[in-house]
Write a protein that holds these residues in place. Structure first.
Motif, PDB file in Angstrom:
ATOM      1  N   TYR A  28       0.851  -1.189   0.000  1.00  0.00           N
ATOM      2  CA  TYR A  28       0.000   0.000   0.000  1.00  0.00           C
ATOM      3  C   TYR A  28       0.884   1.235   0.000  1.00  0.00           C
ATOM      4  O   TYR A  28       2.046   1.190   0.424  1.00  0.00           O
ATOM      5  N   ASP A  29       0.314   2.353  -0.455  1.00  0.00           N
ATOM      6  CA  ASP A  29       0.996   3.631  -0.304  1.00  0.00           C
ATOM      7  C   ASP A  29       0.988   3.999   1.167  1.00  0.00           C
ATOM      8  O   ASP A  29      -0.073   4.034   1.810  1.00  0.00           O
ATOM      9  N   THR A 136       5.174  -3.284  -7.113  1.00  0.00           N
ATOM     10  CA  THR A 136       5.778  -2.041  -7.598  1.00  0.00           C
ATOM     11  C   THR A 136       7.276  -2.020  -7.301  1.00  0.00           C
ATOM     12  O   THR A 136       8.060  -1.466  -8.083  1.00  0.00           O
ATOM     13  N   ALA A 137       7.685  -2.613  -6.202  1.00  0.00           N
ATOM     14  CA  ALA A 137       9.110  -2.670  -5.875  1.00  0.00           C
ATOM     15  C   ALA A 137       9.856  -3.565  -6.858  1.00  0.00           C
ATOM     16  O   ALA A 137      10.934  -3.213  -7.344  1.00  0.00           O
ATOM     17  N   TRP A 138       9.293  -4.739  -7.164  1.00  0.00           N
ATOM     18  CA  TRP A 138       9.943  -5.631  -8.130  1.00  0.00           C
ATOM     19  C   TRP A 138       9.990  -4.994  -9.509  1.00  0.00           C
ATOM     20  O   TRP A 138      10.994  -5.107 -10.225  1.00  0.00           O
ATOM     21  N   ASP A 153      -9.966  -6.428 -11.721  1.00  0.00           N
ATOM     22  CA  ASP A 153      -9.487  -6.465 -10.340  1.00  0.00           C
ATOM     23  C   ASP A 153      -8.668  -5.239  -9.970  1.00  0.00           C
ATOM     24  O   ASP A 153      -8.076  -5.180  -8.883  1.00  0.00           O
ATOM     25  N   ALA A 154      -8.635  -4.224 -10.831  1.00  0.00           N
ATOM     26  CA  ALA A 154      -7.788  -3.060 -10.582  1.00  0.00           C
ATOM     27  C   ALA A 154      -8.223  -2.277  -9.348  1.00  0.00           C
ATOM     28  O   ALA A 154      -7.414  -1.580  -8.735  1.00  0.00           O
ATOM     29  N   GLY A 155      -9.476  -2.403  -8.946  1.00  0.00           N
ATOM     30  CA  GLY A 155      -9.962  -1.698  -7.771  1.00  0.00           C
ATOM     31  C   GLY A 155      -9.335  -2.172  -6.471  1.00  0.00           C
ATOM     32  O   GLY A 155      -9.460  -1.497  -5.440  1.00  0.00           O
ATOM     33  N   THR A 160      -0.515   1.887  -6.932  1.00  0.00           N
ATOM     34  CA  THR A 160      -0.588   1.743  -8.383  1.00  0.00           C
ATOM     35  C   THR A 160       0.807   1.703  -8.980  1.00  0.00           C
ATOM     36  O   THR A 160       1.610   2.618  -8.754  1.00  0.00           O
ATOM     37  N   PRO A 161       1.121   0.648  -9.726  1.00  0.00           N
ATOM     38  CA  PRO A 161       2.439   0.588 -10.367  1.00  0.00           C
ATOM     39  C   PRO A 161       2.657   1.757 -11.316  1.00  0.00           C
ATOM     40  O   PRO A 161       1.724   2.200 -12.004  1.00  0.00           O
TER      41      PRO A 161
END
Length: 292
Positions: A28-29, A136-138, A153-155, A160-161
């Motif tokens: 999560y952010d 997002t880290a990978w 499933d984007a919700g 967000t990458p």
């Protein structure tokens, strides 16, 4: 010799701004954390027994990751320690680059280096939201790789990458590699089909179709930890979708696999699932009621 993409010193800097749910491991952010992880609050997952939401800083994980070859040109990333549910990512290697299917809930500089040595990463594809992990880290660590997120499933994204590819239905990822959304566990639940080094076909099934411990059959669940099955009709639909592809082996997102005859195993397992959930074998379960 080329410089490593990240180092033990640069990794904590790269992870700034990311917080994980300690239960599921999804990122999560850090600045916009919900009060409760929505992935865990959903009935397909779970909150801790005490109901207390706990967050984790990934730079403090202390996890180890082993990159293990499971067959020619197919590798699994096994995590030791850390947080989350312990999923394994798979990395398939082709002449056109590599694809990561599902994402660990941990990252180390050593694992990034090993994965990068397998060839340029072209796509990261989580099969469903439980497998978002530290995607997002990978992505950033491997050179800003596109992260393929099922539009349905984007919700569920908590972060967000930077390089997100929304996709639907079925797409060719690389020559000989196809991603397909079969639904079931989540509306966008996906599998990835690859021809395999031997040409016999491999299905990376995530939780969309889960191999059983016997290594010969599969199961189809709405919730795995809470034991909520899919209906027979949906299991048959998912199996028929998978059977469009030719594949001899199937690998799930944990240690399970079917190492021969996997396509037939998926179809017969779906038929068995439909029979049991439809009541066909109720006569095997004992008397209809307690004695009066």
């Amino acid at each position: 010799m080329t410089d490593p993409l990240i180092t033990n010193e640069s990794l904590p800097v790269m992870l700034r701004g990311i917080t994980q749910c300690a239960t599921c491991g999804v990122e999560y952010d850090a600045e916009t954390l919900p009060s409760v992880c929505p992935v865990c609050a959903d009935e397909r997952q779970y909150l801790p027994p005490d109901g207390v939401q706990r967050w984790h800083q990934p730079a403090e994980a202390g996890a180890g990751i082993s990159v293990v070859e499971v067959e020619e040109r197919l590798f699994t990333l096994r995590v030791d320690g850390g947080v989350g549910i312990g999923q394994e990512a798979k990395v398939l290697v082709t002449d056109h680059g590599s694809v990561m299917v599902d994402v660990p809930a941990a990252i180390t500089a050593a694992a990034v280096e090993e994965v990068s040595k397998l060839g340029p990463m072209r796509a990261i594809i989580p099969s469903h939201p439980h497998m978002f992990g530290l995607q997002t880290a990978w992505s950033a660590a491997l050179g800003d790789v596109p992260v393929w997120i099922a539009r349905a499933d984007a919700g569920w994204l908590g972060r967000t990458p930077a390089h997100r590819h929304l996709w639907d239905c079925e797409e060719e990822v690389l020559p000989g590699v196809v991603a397909a959304q079969l639904g079931g566990h989540f509306p966008g639940s996906a599998v990835v089909h690859w021809g395999g080094a031997d040409g016999q076909g491999v299905l990376l099934s995530g939780d969309t179709i889960a191999p059983n411990p016997d290594g010969r059959t599969t199961t189809f669940m709405y919730s795995y930890p809470n034991r909520i099955p899919l209906s027979g009709a949906v299991a048959l639909r998912v199996a028929d979708g998978a059977a469009r592809f030719a594949f001899d082996r199937l690998y799930g997102n944990f240690a399970g696999a079917i190492l021969g005859g996997a396509r037939d195993a998926v179809l017969t397992s779906a038929a068995r699932h439909a029979a049991w959930t439809g009541g066909e074998h109720d006569d095997r379960t004992g008397p209809a009621g307690m004695p009066g």
